[in-house]
Design an enzyme around this catalytic site. Sequence first.
Site, PDB file in Angstrom:
ATOM      1  N   SER A   1       0.842  -1.196   0.000  1.00 17.81           N
ATOM      2  CA  SER A   1       0.000   0.000   0.000  1.00 17.81           C
ATOM      3  C   SER A   1       0.872   1.238   0.000  1.00 17.81           C
ATOM      4  CB  SER A   1      -0.853  -0.017   1.273  1.00 17.81           C
ATOM      5  OG  SER A   1      -1.438   1.246   1.476  1.00 17.81           O
TER       6      SER A   1
ATOM      7  N   TYR B   1      -1.184  -0.534  10.652  1.00 23.04           N
ATOM      8  CA  TYR B   1      -1.478  -1.183   9.365  1.00 23.04           C
ATOM      9  C   TYR B   1      -0.317  -0.979   8.396  1.00 23.04           C
ATOM     10  CZ  TYR B   1      -3.381  -1.546   4.624  1.00 23.04           C
ATOM     11  OH  TYR B   1      -3.557  -1.840   3.292  1.00 23.04           O
TER      12      TYR B   1
ATOM     13  N   LYS C   1       2.573  -3.638   6.560  1.00 21.73           N
ATOM     14  CA  LYS C   1       2.888  -3.738   5.123  1.00 21.73           C
ATOM     15  C   LYS C   1       4.375  -3.520   4.878  1.00 21.73           C
ATOM     16  CE  LYS C   1      -1.215  -4.519   3.405  1.00 21.73           C
ATOM     17  NZ  LYS C   1      -1.544  -5.764   2.722  1.00 21.73           N
TER      18      LYS C   1
HETATM   19  P1  NAD Z   1     -10.844  -7.018   1.446  1.00 20.96           P
HETATM   20  O1  NAD Z   1     -11.015  -6.986   2.924  1.00 20.96           O
HETATM   21  O2  NAD Z   1     -12.024  -6.789   0.584  1.00 20.96           O
HETATM   22  O3  NAD Z   1     -10.176  -8.411   1.000  1.00 20.96           O
HETATM   23  C1  NAD Z   1      -9.311  -9.128   1.832  1.00 20.96           C
HETATM   24  C2  NAD Z   1      -9.766 -10.583   1.789  1.00 20.96           C
HETATM   25  O4  NAD Z   1      -8.891 -11.344   2.624  1.00 20.96           O
HETATM   26  C3  NAD Z   1     -11.180 -10.786   2.321  1.00 20.96           C
HETATM   27  O5  NAD Z   1     -11.878 -11.631   1.447  1.00 20.96           O
HETATM   28  C4  NAD Z   1     -10.970 -11.447   3.689  1.00 20.96           C
HETATM   29  O6  NAD Z   1     -12.043 -12.316   4.023  1.00 20.96           O
HETATM   30  C5  NAD Z   1      -9.664 -12.191   3.459  1.00 20.96           C
HETATM   31  N1  NAD Z   1      -8.867 -12.414   4.668  1.00 20.96           N
HETATM   32  C6  NAD Z   1      -8.525 -11.523   5.643  1.00 20.96           C
HETATM   33  N2  NAD Z   1      -7.755 -12.118   6.563  1.00 20.96           N
HETATM   34  C7  NAD Z   1      -7.587 -13.405   6.161  1.00 20.96           C
HETATM   35  C8  NAD Z   1      -6.883 -14.525   6.680  1.00 20.96           C
HETATM   36  N3  NAD Z   1      -6.186 -14.426   7.830  1.00 20.96           N
HETATM   37  N4  NAD Z   1      -6.918 -15.693   6.010  1.00 20.96           N
HETATM   38  C9  NAD Z   1      -7.616 -15.795   4.847  1.00 20.96           C
HETATM   39  N5  NAD Z   1      -8.306 -14.780   4.309  1.00 20.96           N
HETATM   40  C10 NAD Z   1      -8.284 -13.609   4.950  1.00 20.96           C
HETATM   41  O7  NAD Z   1      -9.668  -5.982   1.101  1.00 20.96           O
HETATM   42  P2  NAD Z   1      -9.196  -5.444  -0.315  1.00 20.96           P
HETATM   43  O8  NAD Z   1      -9.587  -4.027  -0.426  1.00 20.96           O
HETATM   44  O9  NAD Z   1      -9.591  -6.393  -1.374  1.00 20.96           O
HETATM   45  O10 NAD Z   1      -7.626  -5.475  -0.103  1.00 20.96           O
HETATM   46  C11 NAD Z   1      -6.828  -6.552  -0.561  1.00 20.96           C
HETATM   47  C12 NAD Z   1      -5.388  -6.308  -0.172  1.00 20.96           C
HETATM   48  O11 NAD Z   1      -4.947  -5.074  -0.732  1.00 20.96           O
HETATM   49  C13 NAD Z   1      -5.153  -6.194   1.334  1.00 20.96           C
HETATM   50  O12 NAD Z   1      -3.947  -6.832   1.650  1.00 20.96           O
HETATM   51  C14 NAD Z   1      -5.046  -4.703   1.563  1.00 20.96           C
HETATM   52  O13 NAD Z   1      -4.250  -4.400   2.677  1.00 20.96           O
HETATM   53  C15 NAD Z   1      -4.389  -4.250   0.264  1.00 20.96           C
HETATM   54  N6  NAD Z   1      -4.679  -2.846  -0.055  1.00 20.96           N
HETATM   55  C16 NAD Z   1      -5.995  -2.448  -0.175  1.00 20.96           C
HETATM   56  C17 NAD Z   1      -6.274  -1.093  -0.418  1.00 20.96           C
HETATM   57  C18 NAD Z   1      -7.705  -0.614  -0.514  1.00 20.96           C
HETATM   58  O14 NAD Z   1      -7.942   0.572  -0.316  1.00 20.96           O
HETATM   59  N7  NAD Z   1      -8.681  -1.478  -0.831  1.00 20.96           N
HETATM   60  C19 NAD Z   1      -5.226  -0.167  -0.550  1.00 20.96           C
HETATM   61  C20 NAD Z   1      -3.915  -0.621  -0.454  1.00 20.96           C
HETATM   62  C21 NAD Z   1      -3.657  -1.968  -0.207  1.00 20.96           C
HETATM   63  N1  UFG Z   2     -12.602  11.639   3.134  1.00 24.67           N
HETATM   64  C1  UFG Z   2     -13.632  12.498   3.472  1.00 24.67           C
HETATM   65  N2  UFG Z   2     -14.765  11.964   4.030  1.00 24.67           N
HETATM   66  C2  UFG Z   2     -14.907  10.614   4.261  1.00 24.67           C
HETATM   67  C3  UFG Z   2     -13.841   9.747   3.907  1.00 24.67           C
HETATM   68  C4  UFG Z   2     -12.691  10.294   3.345  1.00 24.67           C
HETATM   69  O1  UFG Z   2     -13.530  13.698   3.291  1.00 24.67           O
HETATM   70  O2  UFG Z   2     -15.956  10.197   4.779  1.00 24.67           O
HETATM   71  C5  UFG Z   2     -11.388  12.187   2.494  1.00 24.67           C
HETATM   72  C6  UFG Z   2     -10.104  11.960   3.282  1.00 24.67           C
HETATM   73  O3  UFG Z   2      -9.908  12.965   4.244  1.00 24.67           O
HETATM   74  C7  UFG Z   2      -9.065  11.941   2.169  1.00 24.67           C
HETATM   75  C8  UFG Z   2      -9.826  11.343   0.975  1.00 24.67           C
HETATM   76  O4  UFG Z   2     -11.200  11.532   1.263  1.00 24.67           O
HETATM   77  O5  UFG Z   2      -8.705  13.258   1.837  1.00 24.67           O
HETATM   78  C9  UFG Z   2      -9.563   9.861   0.777  1.00 24.67           C
HETATM   79  O6  UFG Z   2      -9.808   9.164   1.997  1.00 24.67           O
HETATM   80  P1  UFG Z   2      -9.931   7.572   2.042  1.00 24.67           P
HETATM   81  O7  UFG Z   2     -10.259   7.209   3.460  1.00 24.67           O
HETATM   82  O8  UFG Z   2     -10.838   7.088   0.986  1.00 24.67           O
HETATM   83  O9  UFG Z   2      -8.465   7.084   1.647  1.00 24.67           O
HETATM   84  P2  UFG Z   2      -7.046   7.373   2.326  1.00 24.67           P
HETATM   85  O10 UFG Z   2      -6.211   8.012   1.275  1.00 24.67           O
HETATM   86  O11 UFG Z   2      -7.174   8.064   3.610  1.00 24.67           O
HETATM   87  O12 UFG Z   2      -6.533   5.903   2.665  1.00 24.67           O
HETATM   88  C10 UFG Z   2      -6.530   4.874   1.688  1.00 24.67           C
HETATM   89  C11 UFG Z   2      -6.744   3.525   2.360  1.00 24.67           C
HETATM   90  C12 UFG Z   2      -5.569   3.167   3.198  1.00 24.67           C
HETATM   91  C13 UFG Z   2      -4.322   3.248   2.393  1.00 24.67           C
HETATM   92  C14 UFG Z   2      -4.174   4.596   1.779  1.00 24.67           C
HETATM   93  C15 UFG Z   2      -2.940   4.562   0.910  1.00 24.67           C
HETATM   94  O13 UFG Z   2      -7.881   3.574   3.188  1.00 24.67           O
HETATM   95  O14 UFG Z   2      -5.706   1.835   3.632  1.00 24.67           O
HETATM   96  O15 UFG Z   2      -5.335   4.892   0.990  1.00 24.67           O
HETATM   97  O16 UFG Z   2      -2.925   5.462  -0.069  1.00 24.67           O
HETATM   98  F1  UFG Z   2      -3.277   3.014   3.190  1.00 24.67           F
END
Ligand code: NAD
Ligand code: UFG
Length: 340
Positions: free
Chosen positions: A126, A150, A154
């Site tokens: 991330s 978190y 990572k």
């Molecule tokens: P998500 O929660 O939708 O998907 C994660 C999946 O992993 C889920 O299906 C959950 O049931 C499964 N899971 C969690 N813990 C587990 C375990 N111990 N064993 C087996 N399965 C398990 O999340 P996502 O948005 O699809 O994110 C996927 C990956 O990408 C994550 O590692 C997250 O940290 C990373 N990531 C996500 C974002 C985002 O904003 N969505 C941003 C940066 C990185």
């Molecule tokens: N925001 C609002 N109102 C809300 C939610 C968000 O104004 O209800 C704003 C935040 O302040 C920020 C922007 O929208 O300016 C994006 O916020 P998000 O929560 O959607 O995303 P972030 O960038 O804060 O964080 C996301 C993921 C993290 C990841 C990060 C890395 O949630 O897990 O991106 O880029 F680590």
Amino acid sequence: MQPVVLITGGAGYVGSHACVALIESGYLPLVLDNFSNSSVESLRRVARITGVQPQLVEADVRDASALDSVFRSGPIHAVMHFAGLKAVGESTVQPLRYYAHNLAGTLALAKAMQRAGVRNLVFSSSATVYGEPGIEQLHEDLRCDPVNPYGRTKWMIEQMLADLAASEPGWRIARLRYFNPVGAHASGLIGEDPRGVPNNLMPYVSQVAVGRLDRLRVFGGDWPTPDGTGVRDYIHVMDLADGHVATLRHLLATPPQLLTLNLGTGRGTSVLEMIRAFERASGRAVPYDVVDRRPGDIAACWADATRAAHVLGWRTQRGIDDLCRDAWRWQQANPRGYGG
Ligand code: NAD
Ligand code: UFG
């Protein structure tokens, strides 16, 4: 025979979209998920989109014997590791849970891969690993200094994988640093289905537009950005999924290496720009109030996306209007997510 890719967390938001992209590119996903933050319905929908039902193992990624039996079940060419917990706020309250699922989960997976002799791994990292670098455009070579548990999980995983790649020949490992994944598959059949009130902007905006939530709170109108609201790099989840396929293809076609790539668009969008785009896409008003800044937020960041373009020949194809249109299609067709 089609190459099999083990997809941990494949029922989740990014993983389910990656399953579609992989199937459409000739790979066979084998999903391992414990459904702690997802439902089996997402995989049924993947089958509706692609005509291929991914094989499923319901297990925890920390379960070594479950992993061993998966690797014994047949040849696995590569692993995409999505399983993990991802809520920044929750990670400050339950840090050990985050270290257990994310760090210990990846350790168990890497050890099982080592036992099985499978050395091709694409890991979901991330942009949060960069922390608060004080600049807006983030390049992969910046020093990482995450500011929450978190993010630290990572970054620790990234370092563990680098140590592994350096210790033993043959590993092909990609550490993919996602910026802000949003949107949904264009079919409207799969999308983001957060449990409870969403933390992130896009699902919150969608739920306001569909009438499930009353008003959006815009966290801060006094940031040093053009319109005073926070700026982020929103990447369409199908662009992200395609980026995974491009990464896998590249890894499998080149000598063993450790690759670190930003996956983002290279462009920033403010909260107000996002609200307006969503209103255009949905034809609905998104009422909002500007409130105090959210603790832990930064003003602006976006990816330096040049390395992924150079190494993979991959670029995002979809813009803000596309991702709002697709998020809205998913939200309208599934106002309560996979639950109904
Ligand atoms: P998500 O929660 O939708 O998907 C994660 C999946 O992993 C889920 O299906 C959950 O049931 C499964 N899971 C969690 N813990 C587990 C375990 N111990 N064993 C087996 N399965 C398990 O999340 P996502 O948005 O699809 O994110 C996927 C990956 O990408 C994550 O590692 C997250 O940290 C990373 N990531 C996500 C974002 C985002 O904003 N969505 C941003 C940066 C990185
Ligand atoms: N925001 C609002 N109102 C809300 C939610 C968000 O104004 O209800 C704003 C935040 O302040 C920020 C922007 O929208 O300016 C994006 O916020 P998000 O929560 O959607 O995303 P972030 O960038 O804060 O964080 C996301 C993921 C993290 C990841 C990060 C890395 O949630 O897990 O991106 O880029 F680590």
